[in-house]
Design a protein around this motif. Sequence first.
Motif, PDB file in Angstrom:
ATOM      1  N   SER A 131       0.853  -1.210   0.000  1.00 27.05           N
ATOM      2  CA  SER A 131       0.000   0.000   0.000  1.00 27.05           C
ATOM      3  C   SER A 131       0.876   1.242   0.000  1.00 27.05           C
TER       4      SER A 131
ATOM      5  N   ASN B 167      -1.785  -8.941  -7.511  1.00 32.07           N
ATOM      6  CA  ASN B 167      -2.770  -9.748  -6.794  1.00 32.07           C
ATOM      7  C   ASN B 167      -3.306 -10.944  -7.586  1.00 32.07           C
TER       8      ASN B 167
ATOM      9  N   SER C 175     -10.558  -6.619  -0.175  1.00 31.22           N
ATOM     10  CA  SER C 175      -9.271  -6.022   0.181  1.00 31.22           C
ATOM     11  C   SER C 175      -9.319  -5.641   1.651  1.00 31.22           C
TER      12      SER C 175
ATOM     13  N   ASP D 295     -10.609  -2.025   2.744  1.00 29.81           N
ATOM     14  CA  ASP D 295     -11.931  -1.474   2.428  1.00 29.81           C
ATOM     15  C   ASP D 295     -12.681  -1.144   3.719  1.00 29.81           C
TER      16      ASP D 295
ATOM     17  N   GLU E 240     -12.614   3.449   0.040  1.00 29.72           N
ATOM     18  CA  GLU E 240     -11.205   3.037  -0.006  1.00 29.72           C
ATOM     19  C   GLU E 240     -10.370   4.283   0.219  1.00 29.72           C
TER      20      GLU E 240
END
Length: 589
Positions: free
Chosen positions: A68, A139, A157, A160, A272
């Motif tokens: 991330s 992913n 995810s 989220d 998100e």
Amino acid sequence: MALTRKEFDILSTLATSPGDARAQAASPELDELRSMGLVSGTAITELGRKALEPYRVENAVIMAAGLSSRFVPVSYWRPKGLTSVRGEVLIERQIRQLHEAGITDITVVVGYRADEFAYLVEKYGVRLVNNDLYAERNNNWTLWLVRDQLRNTYVCSSDDYFAKNPFETYVYRAYYSAVYMDGPTDEWCLGVDENDRITSVTVGGKDAWAMLGHVYFDRAFSNTFVRILESIVRSPFYEEKYADELWETIFARNPDCLSMDMRRYPADQVLEFDSVDELVEFDPGFLSTVECPAIDNIVDVLGCERTQLHDFYPIKNGLTNLTFHFAVGTDEYVYRHPGIGTEKFINRTAEKDADTVAHELGIDRTFIYEDAEKGWKISRFVPNARNVDPLNHYEVSRAMALARTFHESDAKIDAKFDFYEDGLGYEQLLKSHGEIGVPGYEQLREKVTRLNEYCVADEGFSACFCHNDYLPLNFLIGEDGSMSVIDWEFAGMGDPGNDTATFIICSQYNEEQANAAIDAYFGRAATPVERRHFWARVVLGGWCWYVWALEKDAEGAGVGEWLDIYKSYAVTYVDKVLSWYEKNDTITA
């Protein structure tokens, strides 16, 4: 028994919300369900529950492997899914919402800082699957690792945030959640037919419904997707062409055979948080409470409040560090976070001394503070800055003249850097992983050793204050034309040819361009001795950075094509430069 969509809606509502008046309202579908014995009066029968079983959600997969990188600086210290938002940990909130829908078979795929998720096993009974290749593959590989788990499955995810629980016990068919985007967007936008079946996916669009949030695979979708995914993973071109793909990219290429609906959600229901700033808009108290050493460091050095910080975003990272932008009011800064394993290569005390000297000389106007023990650094951000263009003769001449300026400044720091000696140090680190089995390595090393002996014997090239990582990306040219040299990690007292050599190598110059850079350094045509010496530094530099790259690769933090680029300057030119010393061959300009 196959159900129509309306029959399913009524039956699933009666099963999960028996008091819902909408399902009990008179309709032809309800009458049909009664005639089939699936409903008695307004209550679902056992036969009705059996009819729903093919639509039952069996399990969930939560993807939590990635770094991330946009969620700086918090993600440097904690996986994004473990971030606390409005008093709840993101992934825990999601697990609890799944449990509320009766979904307790949950697999969490972890990778980055995987150990920090271990407590979820005992607390929630989840299953953990480790994705060791999270930094190298996207992913699609995460889903490959759990391909046996893909049935009637929610795929989510970990970061989220669902304001209202979106999960259901029964789902009619595969779908991707979507939120409407007003105006232009960079999100993945969906095209659908009259039944909301997804027919196309485009990256970016305007006034469109975009993929956002969770997705549901039914058995038909899962079976087809796994077959397609297997053909991709087993492809001999997987690493080259597909390893970096999202699974959504695979879906976007195959909408005809991967049948999936779009399910619409209000924008305030599926969230998100791509950046810390986005999260602060939703949770204004976030910055005041989040545990993050980088934020603590910034506050201590700049004397500001946490709540004054904003405009966090990652800056393109180099080969050794992670950096991010932030602002305090209208003042902009850069925070440098040391990369994995850099403590083996970098003397941070020497770097801090070099930063201080460079700032005092006016060579680096950006430097503010560095922690010599932990390696983090704060600098001023130069808006709209650009790097030196290695094909612009004027800019290269400025860069070479600047190097000569600090070489002749009489500045000194208590550290040295030598391509050959430091290369031997990297070699010892490399050997700690096992014998060096690279073909031709020992032969190249023998030649480099001979060349170093000649080079060291050259007179007139005393050690001076050098940057030693003097490449175009380490220059910042401001809008006013000012030039700063940043990233003094490898700085030390060294050969004056080091900086020109590194510039040549990292600019990927040919011989003509390299000779022009050497001439620019001297401000005139280099003498044969000067040219020979500086070319020796090019070969030694290529070898040094090549061994460094081999060690980085062995550590699992490889530098990609740069390994071959560094090697090429040693291999291509070592024989020619040796001949200039050993056979007194003519040195061509």
